[in-house]
Design an enzyme around this catalytic site. Structure first.
Site, short mmCIF file in Angstrom:
data_model
loop_
_atom_site.label_atom_id
_atom_site.label_comp_id
_atom_site.label_asym_id
_atom_site.label_seq_id
_atom_site.Cartn_x
_atom_site.Cartn_y
_atom_site.Cartn_z
N LYS A 54 -41.78 -16.84 -16.64
CA LYS A 54 -42.36 -18.19 -16.50
C LYS A 54 -42.35 -19.02 -17.78
CE LYS A 54 -42.75 -18.74 -13.00
NZ LYS A 54 -41.51 -18.77 -12.15
N SER A 55 -41.40 -18.74 -18.64
CA SER A 55 -41.35 -19.46 -19.92
C SER A 55 -40.19 -20.45 -19.99
CB SER A 55 -41.23 -18.45 -21.07
OG SER A 55 -42.34 -17.57 -21.04
N HIS A 112 -35.94 -10.36 -19.18
CA HIS A 112 -37.37 -10.34 -19.51
C HIS A 112 -37.73 -9.04 -20.24
CE1 HIS A 112 -38.05 -13.83 -17.10
NE2 HIS A 112 -37.96 -13.25 -15.94
N SER A 142 -48.54 -20.57 -14.37
CA SER A 142 -47.24 -20.60 -13.70
C SER A 142 -46.96 -19.26 -13.02
CB SER A 142 -46.16 -20.90 -14.74
OG SER A 142 -44.89 -20.92 -14.15
N TYR A 197 -40.68 -23.64 -25.06
CA TYR A 197 -40.69 -24.49 -23.86
C TYR A 197 -41.22 -25.87 -24.24
CZ TYR A 197 -42.29 -25.93 -19.16
OH TYR A 197 -42.51 -26.62 -17.99
N THR A 232 -33.29 -32.31 -16.80
CA THR A 232 -34.68 -32.78 -16.77
C THR A 232 -35.37 -32.17 -15.54
OG1 THR A 232 -34.13 -34.70 -15.46
CG2 THR A 232 -34.13 -35.01 -17.85
N ASN A 235 -34.68 -34.11 -12.27
CA ASN A 235 -33.34 -33.93 -11.71
C ASN A 235 -33.10 -32.50 -11.25
OD1 ASN A 235 -32.56 -36.55 -11.82
ND2 ASN A 235 -31.63 -36.41 -13.84
P1 A3P Z 1 -44.45 -24.30 -13.90
O1 A3P Z 1 -44.75 -23.25 -12.88
O2 A3P Z 1 -45.54 -24.44 -14.92
O3 A3P Z 1 -44.07 -25.61 -13.30
P2 A3P Z 1 -39.06 -19.32 -15.40
O4 A3P Z 1 -37.74 -19.92 -15.08
O5 A3P Z 1 -39.04 -18.57 -16.68
O6 A3P Z 1 -39.57 -18.54 -14.27
O7 A3P Z 1 -40.07 -20.53 -15.68
C1 A3P Z 1 -40.45 -21.38 -14.63
C2 A3P Z 1 -41.28 -22.50 -15.22
O8 A3P Z 1 -40.40 -23.38 -15.95
C3 A3P Z 1 -41.95 -23.34 -14.14
O9 A3P Z 1 -43.16 -23.81 -14.73
C4 A3P Z 1 -40.93 -24.46 -13.97
O10 A3P Z 1 -41.45 -25.62 -13.36
C5 A3P Z 1 -40.57 -24.70 -15.43
N1 A3P Z 1 -39.31 -25.45 -15.59
C6 A3P Z 1 -38.10 -25.14 -15.15
N2 A3P Z 1 -37.22 -26.12 -15.43
C7 A3P Z 1 -37.92 -27.07 -16.08
C8 A3P Z 1 -37.60 -28.36 -16.63
N3 A3P Z 1 -36.38 -28.88 -16.54
N4 A3P Z 1 -38.58 -29.07 -17.24
C9 A3P Z 1 -39.83 -28.58 -17.32
N5 A3P Z 1 -40.21 -27.38 -16.81
C10 A3P Z 1 -39.26 -26.64 -16.20
#
Ligand code: A3P
Length: 303
Positions: A54-55, A112, A142, A197, A232, A235
């Protein structure tokens, strides 16, 4: 967050399996396979994106795919009818080590895993590592929501239950503190880009430029701008590949939420109690006392 290969839809709601001080997901990871990652031969062109779950793993997958395609989104769409996870797979997922060995260059993978399982050749400055860190309070939130979505992970009773599990490191990924500390302490042994992030959130263009130059990618200003545009949050949300929408329902309960959920900094403030926040801060200061890392905890802090 690691998910299984979409073609391997066998595992649901399996428990975590302790393995050499870490926890693997039963049915998703094969401990023997994971052990053999350490001895993999590494090419200079190999790239590993390493994250605690989730990073921003999927975000980095998107950026790397776009850099490779010089910003051309249609080139990526043509490459796979599945998701970013097929194009830049998790090295630790069952069967993926074997396909890595014979894959053509450049081999791009995400992981991971903690440092001790990863190819030892990385510490001889072979290949490249991009470590993406995220402020751990937002990681908790997250990850909590992701547990509702992901069928291979046990759904927590409620946020408080998950908060405790996270603090104990009783989740896939283990202790957030151990993960970041071990990787960070070896960063000078490797060709490593350490990025957060929050840096991507604050200035995506600058972050993309840093990543491109770390990887030695030469893109025109226009191509770089395309990479930024297609990575973004708003998008990516519209791109099924980047949302893992093709991942079958047995693995991700799509009706329970979206992979691209909030995509912001500071959402933890809406979930943590004052007491939880204070406890977390104490633990953070104790664990991170010797690590010179500063995190952005709220986007409002920027203003
Ligand atoms: P949130 O649950 O806080 O929205 P991972 O890919 O490591 O599992 O991380 C997922 C997290 O990255 C989610 O966070 C997701 O929304 C966020 N994320 C993915 N792409 C993103 C982007 N383009 N801009 C901002 N956050 C993004």
């Amino acid at each position: 967050m690691a998910i299984m290969d979409v073609n391997d839809a066998g595992a649901q709601n399996h428990d975590l399996v302790p393995h050499k001080g870490f926890k693997l997901i039963n049915g998703t990871h094969d401990p023997d396979d994971v052990d053999q990652i350490y001895d993999l031969e590494i090419r200079d062109s190999d790239v590993f994106v390493v994250t605690y779950p989730k990073s921003g793993t999927i975000w980095m997958q998107q950026i790397l795919l776009l850099l490779e395609a010089k910003g051309d989104l249609t080139a990526i769409s043509k490459l796979s009818k599945y998701s970013n996870a097929e194009l830049i797979p998790w090295i630790e997922l069952m069967g993926n080590r074997q396909t890595f060995i014979t894959a053509p260059s450049p081999r791009m993978r995400v992981s991971h895993l903690p440092f001790q399982f990863m190819p030892s050749a990385l510490s001889q400055k072979k290949g490249k590592v991009i470590y993406v860190a995220r402020n751990p309070k937002d990681v908790v939130v997250s990850y909590f929501y992701f547990h509702k979505l992901a069928n291979m992970l046990e759904t927590p009773t409620d946020f408080d239950d998950f908060f405790e599990r996270f603090l104990r490191g009783d989740v896939f990924g283990g202790s957030w503190f151990q993960h970041i500390k071990t990787w960070y302490s070896h960063k000078d042994d490797m060709n490593m880009l350490f990025i957060t992030y929050e840096e991507l959130i604050q200035d995506l263009q600058a972050a993309v430029q840093r990543i491109a130059s770390f990887l030695g990618k030469e893109l025109s200003a226009e191509q770089l701008a395309q990479v930024v545009t297609h990575s973004t949050f708003s998008n990516m949300k519209k791109i099924p590949q980047a949302n893992y929408e093709q991942v079958p329902g047995e693995l991700l309960s799509h009706h329970q939420g979206r992979f691209m959920r909030k995509g912001t900094v500071g959402d933890w403030k809406k979930h943590f109690t004052v007491f939880q926040s204070e406890r977390f801060d104490q633990l953070f200061h104790r664990e991170m006392a010797d690590i010179p890392l500063v995190f952005l905890w709220d986007i409002e802090d920027v203003a």
